[in-house]
Write a protein that holds these residues in place. Structure first.
Motif, mmCIF file in Angstrom:
data_model
loop_
_atom_site.group_PDB
_atom_site.id
_atom_site.type_symbol
_atom_site.label_atom_id
_atom_site.label_comp_id
_atom_site.label_asym_id
_atom_site.label_seq_id
_atom_site.Cartn_x
_atom_site.Cartn_y
_atom_site.Cartn_z
ATOM 1 N N LYS A 161 7.224 149.861 110.070
ATOM 2 C CA LYS A 161 7.930 149.365 111.241
ATOM 3 C C LYS A 161 6.860 149.110 112.290
ATOM 4 C CE LYS A 161 11.469 150.735 114.553
ATOM 5 N NZ LYS A 161 12.419 151.796 114.918
ATOM 6 N N GLY A 170 1.670 149.935 112.130
ATOM 7 C CA GLY A 170 3.068 150.337 112.126
ATOM 8 C C GLY A 170 3.260 151.741 111.596
ATOM 9 N N LYS A 220 8.153 143.652 117.934
ATOM 10 C CA LYS A 220 8.010 145.110 117.804
ATOM 11 C C LYS A 220 9.284 145.666 117.164
ATOM 12 C CE LYS A 220 7.890 149.296 120.590
ATOM 13 N NZ LYS A 220 7.746 149.871 121.926
ATOM 14 N N GLY A 221 9.124 146.612 116.224
ATOM 15 C CA GLY A 221 10.262 147.240 115.559
ATOM 16 C C GLY A 221 10.690 146.549 114.273
ATOM 17 N N THR A 222 10.114 145.381 113.984
ATOM 18 C CA THR A 222 10.429 144.684 112.732
ATOM 19 C C THR A 222 9.881 145.491 111.555
ATOM 20 O OG1 THR A 222 10.279 142.546 113.840
ATOM 21 C CG2 THR A 222 10.140 142.530 111.440
ATOM 22 N N THR A 223 10.658 145.614 110.484
ATOM 23 C CA THR A 223 10.185 146.316 109.294
ATOM 24 C C THR A 223 9.849 145.310 108.208
ATOM 25 O OG1 THR A 223 12.423 146.635 108.451
ATOM 26 C CG2 THR A 223 11.490 148.435 109.754
ATOM 27 N N ASP A 271 4.642 148.880 115.437
ATOM 28 C CA ASP A 271 4.563 149.688 116.655
ATOM 29 C C ASP A 271 4.566 148.824 117.914
ATOM 30 O OD1 ASP A 271 4.401 151.995 115.146
ATOM 31 O OD2 ASP A 271 2.218 152.038 115.168
ATOM 32 N N LYS A 312 6.392 150.311 103.291
ATOM 33 C CA LYS A 312 7.269 149.654 104.262
ATOM 34 C C LYS A 312 6.932 150.231 105.633
ATOM 35 C CE LYS A 312 12.083 148.540 105.260
ATOM 36 N NZ LYS A 312 13.482 148.731 104.822
ATOM 37 N N VAL A 323 7.856 153.750 106.943
ATOM 38 C CA VAL A 323 9.288 153.995 106.805
ATOM 39 C C VAL A 323 9.574 154.512 105.405
ATOM 40 C CG1 VAL A 323 11.574 152.913 106.840
ATOM 41 C CG2 VAL A 323 9.837 152.199 108.489
#
Length: 125
Positions: free
Chosen positions: A94, A81, A105-108, A96, A92, A84
């Protein structure tokens, strides 16, 4: 073809006989490199944003400590990821792409830094 090497007083001389004679001479001190002659190298800050998981199965957490719930697991080298933010030893990221365990995808989420490795840009000349 005949080759003859002669070394004397720090000077090496090579003679080749093949219809014509060639003589090469070089002082070894001219070829030696000393640390004082080495160019200075400055360490550049690693600006690559991607972090890869290096732990076998790592908890992807909702906050920066083990007191926060696990969103799911991330696996070594298959999950990565973009950083962030960070808090102490926690990063932290995000995601990829969709994780091996199905996290979107995009979950942090948060991962301890000892289970992550930052990518390194390479310059190929």
């Amino acid at each position: 073809m005949q080759t003859k090497f002669i070394g004397r007083a720090g000077v090496a001389v090579a003679t080749l006989t093949m219809g014509a004679a060639v003589t090469l001479a070089a002082a070894p001190s001219a070829l030696a490199s000393t640390p004082a002659q080495a160019p200075a190298t400055l360490a550049a800050k690693n600006t690559c944003p991607t972090w890869s998981v290096t732990g076998k199965a790592v908890n992807f957490r909702s906050g920066p400590s083990t007191n926060y719930r696990s969103i799911g697991l991330l696996y070594r080298w298959s999950d990565s990821g973009t950083k962030v933010s960070s808090s102490g030893s926690w990063i932290k990221i995000k995601l990829d792409h969709k994780s091996k365990t199905g996290i979107t995808k995009g979950t942090t989420g948060w991962v301890h830094k000892k289970y992550l490795e930052q990518c390194v840009y390479m310059q190929l000349d």
